[in-house]
Write an enzyme that holds these catalytic residues in place. Structure first.
Site, PDB file in Angstrom:
ATOM      1  N   HIS A   1     -15.817  46.486 -44.336  1.00 38.92           N
ATOM      2  CA  HIS A   1     -16.346  47.652 -43.675  1.00 38.92           C
ATOM      3  C   HIS A   1     -17.050  48.520 -44.303  1.00 38.92           C
ATOM      4  CE1 HIS A   1     -13.557  50.928 -44.048  1.00 38.92           C
ATOM      5  NE2 HIS A   1     -12.678  49.333 -44.169  1.00 38.92           N
ATOM      6  N   CYS A   2     -17.752  49.204 -44.295  1.00 31.98           N
ATOM      7  CA  CYS A   2     -18.641  50.068 -45.535  1.00 31.98           C
ATOM      8  C   CYS A   2     -18.222  51.299 -44.457  1.00 31.98           C
ATOM      9  CB  CYS A   2     -19.963  49.985 -45.229  1.00 31.98           C
ATOM     10  SG  CYS A   2     -21.481  50.286 -44.480  1.00 31.98           S
ATOM     11  N   VAL A   3     -18.857  52.687 -44.739  1.00 34.56           N
ATOM     12  CA  VAL A   3     -18.448  54.020 -44.169  1.00 34.56           C
ATOM     13  C   VAL A   3     -18.621  53.809 -42.724  1.00 34.56           C
ATOM     14  CG1 VAL A   3     -19.340  56.377 -44.222  1.00 34.56           C
ATOM     15  CG2 VAL A   3     -18.924  55.018 -46.126  1.00 34.56           C
TER      16      VAL A   3
END
Length: 190
Positions: free
Chosen positions: A26-28
């Site tokens: 996942h990213c932000v």
């Protein structure tokens, strides 16, 4: 968090189930799935689902845009799906990397630098402040703040060998090779 359990179950079911997931990162704001077969994912359902902003296919990844609470949803998807922490499941031998060479290169560079983007941006801002101070006539002999900020901005770059370690892990290189490269680079600089 228990309030995201239903959303996590729904997302996992509509990307083709945990059997269809090679890895999950996942990213932000996004859950980034590496799926075995993207045709098993139900784009239309996920786009309409409350709690999901949209779905994006990019760089060989199936990305479910969640928003700022993505870390909580990510943890819940890992728990519900029984996916190992670190985001990877056992990959069948027939499964290879997806995407063309450029997409795989961009994915590799992104995964190397993603953990360091925050500190790198902070170091850049600090170095910008130091440049403005120098332009205004403040220097090491006139301002102790200049010295402190300059050392702080430069300090981040002393830890860049950690990026080399991360690269080594992602490229599955041996530690001895990395040490040889670092020694050669050090000797070449002097």
């Amino acid at each position: 968090m228990a309030k995201y359990t239903e959303l996590a179950q729904d997302i996992l079911a509509h990307v083709g189930g945990k059997e269809n997931v090679n890895s999950l990162k996942h990213c932000v704001t996004r859950l980034r799935f590496d799926l075995k077969d993207e045709s098993k994912a139900d784009d239309d359902y996920l786009k309409q689902r409350d709690g999901v902003v949209t779905v994006v296919k990019s760089g060989g990844q199936y990305q479910v845009v969640i928003g700022n609470h993505v870390p909580d949803v990510y943890d819940e998807v890992l728990k519900v799906g029984g996916i190992a922490a670190g985001g990877s499941l056992d990959i069948d031998e027939g499964d290879g990397p997806k995407g063309n060479l450029f997409d795989r290169f961009v994915s590799l560079v992104s995964s190397i630098f993603q953990p360091f983007l925050g500190p790198l941006a902070a170091a850049g801002i600090i170095k910008g402040i130091v440049a403005i101070m120098a332009a205004c006539g403040l220097s090491a002999d006139k301002s102790s703040m200049y010295v402190i900020l300059n050392a702080t901005g430069d300090g981040f770059f002393q830890f860049l060998p950690i990026v080399a370690l991360r690269s080594m892990n992602l490229l599955r290189l041996q530690l001895q090779l990395l040490l040889f490269i670092q020694i050669f680079q050090h000797l070449y600089q002097h």
